[in-house]
Structures are given as C-alpha cells and as structure tokens.
Design an enzyme around this catalytic site. Structure first.
Site, PDB file in Angstrom:
ATOM      1  N   LYS A 107      48.817  18.775  47.376  1.00 51.42           N
ATOM      2  CA  LYS A 107      49.829  19.741  47.802  1.00 51.42           C
ATOM      3  C   LYS A 107      50.775  19.173  48.855  1.00 51.42           C
ATOM      4  O   LYS A 107      51.825  19.746  49.107  1.00 51.42           O
ATOM      5  CB  LYS A 107      49.152  21.007  48.331  1.00 51.42           C
ATOM      6  CG  LYS A 107      48.395  21.784  47.252  1.00 51.42           C
ATOM      7  CD  LYS A 107      47.766  23.050  47.797  1.00 51.42           C
ATOM      8  CE  LYS A 107      47.196  23.949  46.711  1.00 51.42           C
ATOM      9  NZ  LYS A 107      45.873  23.492  46.224  1.00 51.42           N
TER      10      LYS A 107
HETATM   11  C1  PLP Z   1      45.472  23.864  44.865  1.00 49.29           C
HETATM   12  C2  PLP Z   1      44.439  22.978  44.256  1.00 49.29           C
HETATM   13  C3  PLP Z   1      44.230  22.927  42.861  1.00 49.29           C
HETATM   14  C4  PLP Z   1      44.944  23.845  41.903  1.00 49.29           C
HETATM   15  O1  PLP Z   1      46.293  23.522  41.731  1.00 49.29           O
HETATM   16  P1  PLP Z   1      47.283  24.531  40.976  1.00 49.29           P
HETATM   17  O2  PLP Z   1      48.603  23.899  41.048  1.00 49.29           O
HETATM   18  O3  PLP Z   1      47.191  25.835  41.730  1.00 49.29           O
HETATM   19  O4  PLP Z   1      46.762  24.677  39.582  1.00 49.29           O
HETATM   20  C5  PLP Z   1      43.333  21.999  42.369  1.00 49.29           C
HETATM   21  N1  PLP Z   1      42.623  21.186  43.187  1.00 49.29           N
HETATM   22  C6  PLP Z   1      42.779  21.227  44.529  1.00 49.29           C
HETATM   23  C7  PLP Z   1      41.960  20.327  45.372  1.00 49.29           C
HETATM   24  C8  PLP Z   1      43.683  22.113  45.114  1.00 49.29           C
HETATM   25  O5  PLP Z   1      43.817  22.160  46.443  1.00 49.29           O
END
Ligand code: PLP
Length: 433
Positions: A107
C-alpha cells in the site's frame, strides 16, 4: 482523461476532481472513460526503462492536464523510492516483493502517489485537504507515512483499540506533525461507520475538503499498475506469467486487470482469497452474495463485500463470461495457509507472510491444473508484520528490517475516544481549523 461515477455515466469529472473527492456524491466509484492502450515500443522497452520512466508513462494519460509533466515527474520520484524485486521460490513460482517501502506494505506505493497528488492540489485550490481513514491495520500505517509532512494535508486515522498489532499501532501513532491518530473504543466496523457518517455530514462537507485514502480513490487504485509493469520488466521467459494476487477489497488485482487491458502481457489472473470468498463464489455461481466477514490469519483480506468488485464488472461490461476469461479465483483455509508457510520455509527457505501464502496456494493449484505455466505471486506485506503467526510456524524469529526497528522504539501518541460521532466530529474540526 475524464472519469465517471459508476452510478451515473453522464456526469464527467477530471483527475483532480476525482482525486480530491474520492468517491462521487452519488456514492458511486469513479472509473476512467477509456483504458489507454500502451505503445508497443513502451511494452517492448520495459526492460530498459527505469522504474520512474515506467511510472511516469503509465500515469501520464490518467492525470491528463491536472498536473504539469515536471510536477508529475517529481511526484513519481517521491513515490517510487524503493525496489520491487522479483525472486524465484520454486521452479515455476516467483514472488514480486512489494514490501520494501517505508511501512513494508504494498500500500506504500498507492498511498505515496495519492499523498503527493493531494499535496499538489491543496496548493492549487489554496486550501487544506483533510484525509480521514479508518484502518484495521496496514492502510493506516501506509497512509500515515505517506502523508507525513505533506504540506496542505491533515490526516486523521481512526483505529480500533487493542485490535491492531504492536508494529501497526506504532506505525500509526508515532509520526506527529500533520498525522493524528484516534484510538477508538470499538471495533473496525465502528471506525468505518464513523468515517462514512463524516463523509455524509453536511457541516463537515461545507467546512472542509474532506477525502478518503483507501483504494476507492482513483489515484491510489490506478497507480498500483506501476509495479505490475516493473514486475514484467524483470520477467525473462518468452511465455507470459500467470499472476496471483492476495485479494481483500480487490483494488490491487483490479489495477492489474486494467494494466492487462492496456497491453501488459499477463496470461491470466488469480484472485486468491481466504475463507472470505464472496468473489470465488461469484465466479462459480454467477451470484454476488456478500456476507459478514470472518477473522483469519491473513486479516488484511478479511473483507465480506469488496469495494472494488463493481470496478471489475465495469471493466468487462458486466459480463461474467468476460470476467472469467481473465480471472479465476480460489479460497483457502487458515490451516492450508499455515501449511504453505511451513512447506515453503522448510523446502525453499523462503518466509511467506500469511497473505502471500494464500496467493502461493492459489498459484500452485492453478499450475498443477494447467501444466506448463509459470507464475508470479504478489508479496503484499513483509512477514515481520505478522510475527505471532509466522514465528509460531517457522519456530524462529523473523529478522526485523531497519524501518520497523526505528518505529518500535518510538512512543505511541494517540487520543483514546468513545465511538461517538458527535464527539469525533468536534475533534476533527478542532484538529483541522
Ligand atoms: C490491503 C492488503 C491486501 C488486500 O489488497 P486489496 O487491494 O484490498 O485487495 C492484501 N494483503 C495485504 C498484506 C494487505 O495489506
């Protein structure tokens, strides 16, 4: 490039408007009016381009005229300041490690791009922009780090008291400056509800430019395409890879699907899910039936009604057969997930985090059923962020990277609040004034 709300195709806005607003007033998600086709030469030259050039070329058409090119380049420099290495795990399975950013989460990239865009727009509208987020863990840390000291922005993070890990809580609460953490005496749903109420509150809407920082925001969603292309630039085989994505709100995989539509050579996608399998069931039955969430060891994927589901169906004109041509989905239990962490550690000496382990299982099964393929799974978080699960299984400590070590030493600074909207609204107005 213009964007429409999925609830109303006729009202078009530009990149700046869609990024500041986050979600359209009619509650629809924004979607681009066209998916640009990438140049053949760009795709052929990926291997020779820098990460910055790749990011700049991908985002240029989406940003349109909203940000001048020299500023967009600067934003890219600040966004892509870490690596995305592709590593081999087994003969046919590779991992694209997306966790080398400041908070060890994929993210980081989307949050950094969004923060810089909002910082730029705050200057141009001559007003502060307030970012309000509810987090169950990883989003808050990535957002806090990305927006720290970005001029023109104030960030307020709501998190459920006692329900995030120690590392995650430190990442949320130790920044200071324009980052404010509210520790809510309630669960994640209570935090989420307060944020939703705030976005609909007439007084807050009138007094503040208030926006969200989750993958609903086009800047965060679409910039995630960049690492799919960076991953591809490291792929050395003639045949395109199958890509497996640990999925929660489906923003990440939906960005990959957009990149594929633009021409990126990805053979097939797998939406890897834990027991929260609403999408897996949708592909199997044709019915979309959201359920309440179940807690798992891959908790960032504990989502019962993924917010980006509508974007996936929009991308394929609401034809499930088209969706199925591009994406499969599979769901795995915690027991299977833990088994995969152990197996890959014992046999390949690689430490998967619980989310990557789910996507490993989905990819392994797909390749078993479709022999001759090779694939990439996305490593969305560093295993050190989930020590209680990972260390119990591998029976040793995960070495702590420098980014985390510094944060753990700092003192927590959060305000403990009751899950009461009127109270939190007053706090927001006090913080932002
Ligand atoms: C947020 C997150 C996800 C999911 O991602 P999306 O884009 O919401 O599908 C998967 N793995 C981790 C470690 C995350 O922090």
């Amino acid at each position: 490039m213009k964007y429409y709300s999925i609830n109303n195709r006729s009202a078009l806005v530009d990149f700046k408007h869609a990024t500041i607003e986050g979600q359209a007033a009619d509650k629809g998600l924004y979607f681009p009016t066209e998916i640009p086709k990438w140049n053949k030469s760009f795709l052929k030259e990926l291997k020779d381009l820098s990460k910055l050039q790749i990011g700049f070329e991908i985002m240029k058409p989406y940003v349109g005229g909203s940000i001048p090119e020299d500023q967009l380049w600067k934003i890219m420099e600040e966004t892509i300041s870490f690596d995305f290495p592709l590593k081999q795990i087994t003969q046919n399975i590779f991992i694209l490690e997306l966790f080398h950013g400041p908070t060890l989460a994929f993210k980081d990239l989307g949050a950094r791009f969004l923060s810089r865009c909002l910082g730029y727009f705050a200057k141009s509208i001559g007003s502060k922009i307030t970012v309000l987020v509810a987090t169950s863990g990883d989003t808050g840390g990535a957002v806090a780090d990305a927006f720290y000291k970005v001029e023109g922005t104030e960030v307020i993070i709501l998190y459920p008291s006692g329900k995030v890990s120690n590392v995650q809580e430190k990442q949320l609460t130790t920044m200071g400056d324009n980052i404010h953490a509210l520790e809510v005496e309630g669960d994640f749903d209570a935090c989420q509800q307060i944020v939703k109420t705030a976005f609909a509150d007439p007084e807050l809407k009138e007094k503040l430019f208030i926006t969200s920082a989750n993958s609903i925001n086009i800047s965060r969603w679409l910039s995630q395409q960049i690492y799919y292309a960076i991953g591809q630039s490291q792929w050395t085989y003639d045949e395109a890879p199958v890509v497996s994505v640990p999925s929660g709100n489906f923003g990440n995989i939906c960005a990959g699907l957009v990149a594929q539509k633009s021409g990126l050579e990805i053979k097939h996608f797998i939406a890897a899910c834990n027991v929260n399998d609403v999408f897996t069931r949708y592909l199997a039955t044709g019915n979309y039936n959201p359920t309440s969430t179940q807690a798992t060891v891959s908790n960032a994927m504990d989502v019962g009604n993924p917010s980006n589901f509508v974007r996936i169906t929009e991308l394929y004109n609401h034809k499930i057969d088209e969706v199925k041509k591009h994406v499969s989905s599979d769901s795995f239990s915690d027991a299977a997930t833990e088994g995969a962490i152990k197996k890959i550690f014992d046999t390949c000496h690689y430490i998967l985090d619980p989310h990557a382990a789910v996507s490993y299982l989905a990819l392994e099964k797909y390749i078993d059923q479709h022999p001759g393929n090779k694939g990439i799974l996305l490593g969305t978080a560093h295993p050190v962020k989930f020590p209680s699960v990972v260390e119990r299984i591998i029976q040793q400590e995960v070495p702590i990277p420098g980014q985390v070590e510094n944060v753990i030493k700092k003192d927590k600074n959060a305000m403990l609040v009751a899950p009461n909207f009127a109270l939190i609204k007053a706090l927001i107005l006090q913080i932002v004034k």
